[in-house]
Design an enzyme around this catalytic site. Structure first.
Site, PDB file in Angstrom:
ATOM      1  N   TYR A 107       0.833  -1.208   0.000  1.00  0.00           N
ATOM      2  CA  TYR A 107       0.000   0.000   0.000  1.00  0.00           C
ATOM      3  C   TYR A 107       0.859   1.245   0.000  1.00  0.00           C
ATOM      4  O   TYR A 107       1.929   1.278   0.613  1.00  0.00           O
ATOM      5  CB  TYR A 107      -0.875   0.060   1.258  1.00  0.00           C
ATOM      6  CG  TYR A 107      -2.095  -0.816   1.214  1.00  0.00           C
ATOM      7  CD1 TYR A 107      -3.228  -0.426   0.520  1.00  0.00           C
ATOM      8  CD2 TYR A 107      -2.114  -2.023   1.882  1.00  0.00           C
ATOM      9  CE1 TYR A 107      -4.358  -1.230   0.488  1.00  0.00           C
ATOM     10  CE2 TYR A 107      -3.230  -2.835   1.858  1.00  0.00           C
ATOM     11  CZ  TYR A 107      -4.345  -2.436   1.163  1.00  0.00           C
ATOM     12  OH  TYR A 107      -5.456  -3.231   1.125  1.00  0.00           O
ATOM     13  N   TYR A 146      -0.779  -9.929   0.576  1.00  0.00           N
ATOM     14  CA  TYR A 146       0.256  -9.415   1.490  1.00  0.00           C
ATOM     15  C   TYR A 146       0.126 -10.057   2.868  1.00  0.00           C
ATOM     16  O   TYR A 146      -0.967 -10.441   3.281  1.00  0.00           O
ATOM     17  CB  TYR A 146       0.211  -7.888   1.578  1.00  0.00           C
ATOM     18  CG  TYR A 146      -1.089  -7.284   2.064  1.00  0.00           C
ATOM     19  CD1 TYR A 146      -1.400  -7.223   3.425  1.00  0.00           C
ATOM     20  CD2 TYR A 146      -1.997  -6.744   1.159  1.00  0.00           C
ATOM     21  CE1 TYR A 146      -2.585  -6.654   3.859  1.00  0.00           C
ATOM     22  CE2 TYR A 146      -3.185  -6.173   1.587  1.00  0.00           C
ATOM     23  CZ  TYR A 146      -3.470  -6.130   2.944  1.00  0.00           C
ATOM     24  OH  TYR A 146      -4.650  -5.570   3.363  1.00  0.00           O
ATOM     25  N   ARG A 156      -3.317 -11.827   3.635  1.00  0.00           N
ATOM     26  CA  ARG A 156      -4.581 -11.418   3.038  1.00  0.00           C
ATOM     27  C   ARG A 156      -4.600 -11.877   1.580  1.00  0.00           C
ATOM     28  O   ARG A 156      -3.614 -11.698   0.868  1.00  0.00           O
ATOM     29  CB  ARG A 156      -4.750  -9.878   3.047  1.00  0.00           C
ATOM     30  CG  ARG A 156      -4.780  -9.179   4.373  1.00  0.00           C
ATOM     31  CD  ARG A 156      -5.878  -9.594   5.339  1.00  0.00           C
ATOM     32  NE  ARG A 156      -7.135 -10.098   4.777  1.00  0.00           N
ATOM     33  CZ  ARG A 156      -8.106  -9.346   4.271  1.00  0.00           C
ATOM     34  NH1 ARG A 156      -8.001  -8.048   4.238  1.00  0.00           N
ATOM     35  NH2 ARG A 156      -9.221  -9.892   3.808  1.00  0.00           N
ATOM     36  N   HIS A 159      -7.213  -8.396  -2.761  1.00  0.00           N
ATOM     37  CA  HIS A 159      -8.541  -7.809  -2.532  1.00  0.00           C
ATOM     38  C   HIS A 159      -8.541  -6.330  -2.864  1.00  0.00           C
ATOM     39  O   HIS A 159      -7.499  -5.675  -2.879  1.00  0.00           O
ATOM     40  CB  HIS A 159      -8.993  -8.012  -1.079  1.00  0.00           C
ATOM     41  CG  HIS A 159      -8.086  -7.364  -0.082  1.00  0.00           C
ATOM     42  ND1 HIS A 159      -6.929  -7.970   0.365  1.00  0.00           N
ATOM     43  CD2 HIS A 159      -8.130  -6.158   0.533  1.00  0.00           C
ATOM     44  CE1 HIS A 159      -6.318  -7.161   1.213  1.00  0.00           C
ATOM     45  NE2 HIS A 159      -7.011  -6.048   1.333  1.00  0.00           N
ATOM     46  N   HIS A 161     -10.639  -2.876  -1.507  1.00  0.00           N
ATOM     47  CA  HIS A 161     -11.573  -2.319  -0.521  1.00  0.00           C
ATOM     48  C   HIS A 161     -12.573  -1.418  -1.233  1.00  0.00           C
ATOM     49  O   HIS A 161     -12.202  -0.683  -2.149  1.00  0.00           O
ATOM     50  CB  HIS A 161     -10.822  -1.489   0.517  1.00  0.00           C
ATOM     51  CG  HIS A 161      -9.858  -2.278   1.345  1.00  0.00           C
ATOM     52  ND1 HIS A 161     -10.200  -2.829   2.564  1.00  0.00           N
ATOM     53  CD2 HIS A 161      -8.561  -2.614   1.132  1.00  0.00           C
ATOM     54  CE1 HIS A 161      -9.143  -3.463   3.064  1.00  0.00           C
ATOM     55  NE2 HIS A 161      -8.137  -3.354   2.220  1.00  0.00           N
TER      56      HIS A 161
HETATM   57 FE   FE2 Z   1      -6.277  -4.399   2.415  1.00  0.00          FE
END
Ligand code: FE2
Length: 241
Positions: A107, A146, A156, A159, A161
């Site tokens: 991110y 990640y 995770r 995905h 959000h």
């Molecule tokens: Fe996330």
């Protein structure tokens, strides 16, 4: 918008319970006492409203909206679908916002600590507004999986959000979209808080070969269902009115 009737209550057997120790931070974040229920207030039922004028030309294009000296690295995809209310009707003029990691699972965020590199040409967020039939669409790069500090080795699944504002604050939804066929979905402690397998499958976007762009992008289809109003379900106008 106030044509009478309050919104359906959330079905708490379908949504994850607040306290799920396998998802570690839910232990301290979950309520310790029984929930109280209030009627919807006028402000919850009448706002917010959004116009198409707030949306910039590249807001729904994550491939170009942060590009500096080239395009981001990764697999190019189109994500599209419809925002529907609980009665199956398209919800126009919803603000749909989305944010995600880059192709390496990183991110662009100050507190991010994963070692995968930032992509100088990828910001990872965008927004759009639904059309008359509740449809939305954006272009992006498929995010990577990640790791996160929960158990000793939790990851995770890939995905995206989503935040969706319907016609009222009572219809605000924040959720995540997963990708069809990803084996990491079934190993994720956050996904595992969802009690019903069908509910998990509703969070999984289907590969949609009919909307791919040949030699360019694959497509995924993801419909989003908001709460509907109790009083406005009429059998002769189930869809699209
Ligand atoms: Fe996330």
């Amino acid at each position: 918008m106030s044509d009478g009737g309050s919104y359906y209550q959330r079905d708490r057997l379908w949504h994850p319970p607040a306290y799920t120790p396998g998802y570690k931070t839910s232990v301290t974040r979950s309520p310790q006492r029984a929930l109280l229920s209030f009627d919807n207030s006028i402000s919850e039922m009448t706002g917010p409203t959004f116009g198409h004028s707030i949306i910039g030309e590249l807001d729904n294009d994550l491939i170009l909206n942060f590009a500096k000296d080239g395009e981001p690295i990764g697999q190019r995809i189109i994500v599209h679908g419809r925002v529907l209310d609980e009665n199956g009707r398209g919800v126009p003029n919803c603000l749909v916002e989305f944010w995600q990691a880059n192709a390496g699972g990183r991110y662009r965020h100050k507190k991010e600590s994963y070692l995968a590199p930032l992509d100088p040409n990828f910001g990872g967020c965008g927004r759009t507004i639904t059309g008359e039939d509740g449809s939305y669409r954006f272009r992006t790069i498929q995010p990577g999986a990640y790791p996160w500090p929960n158990g000793p080795n939790d990851w995770r699944p890939a995905h995206i959000h989503f935040s969706v504002f319907g016609h009222a604050f009572a219809q605000r939804l924040i959720t995540q979209m997963y990708f069809e066929g990803d084996p990491m979905i079934w190993k994720c402690p956050i996904v595992a808080t969802i009690p019903d397998r069908e509910a998990i499958e509703r969070l999984t976007a289907a590969l949609d070969m009919n909307n791919t762009v040949p030699m360019d992008s694959r497509a995924y289809k993801f419909d989003i269902v908001l709460r509907g109003r109790r009083s406005t379900l009429f059998e002769n106008r189930m869809e699209g009115n």
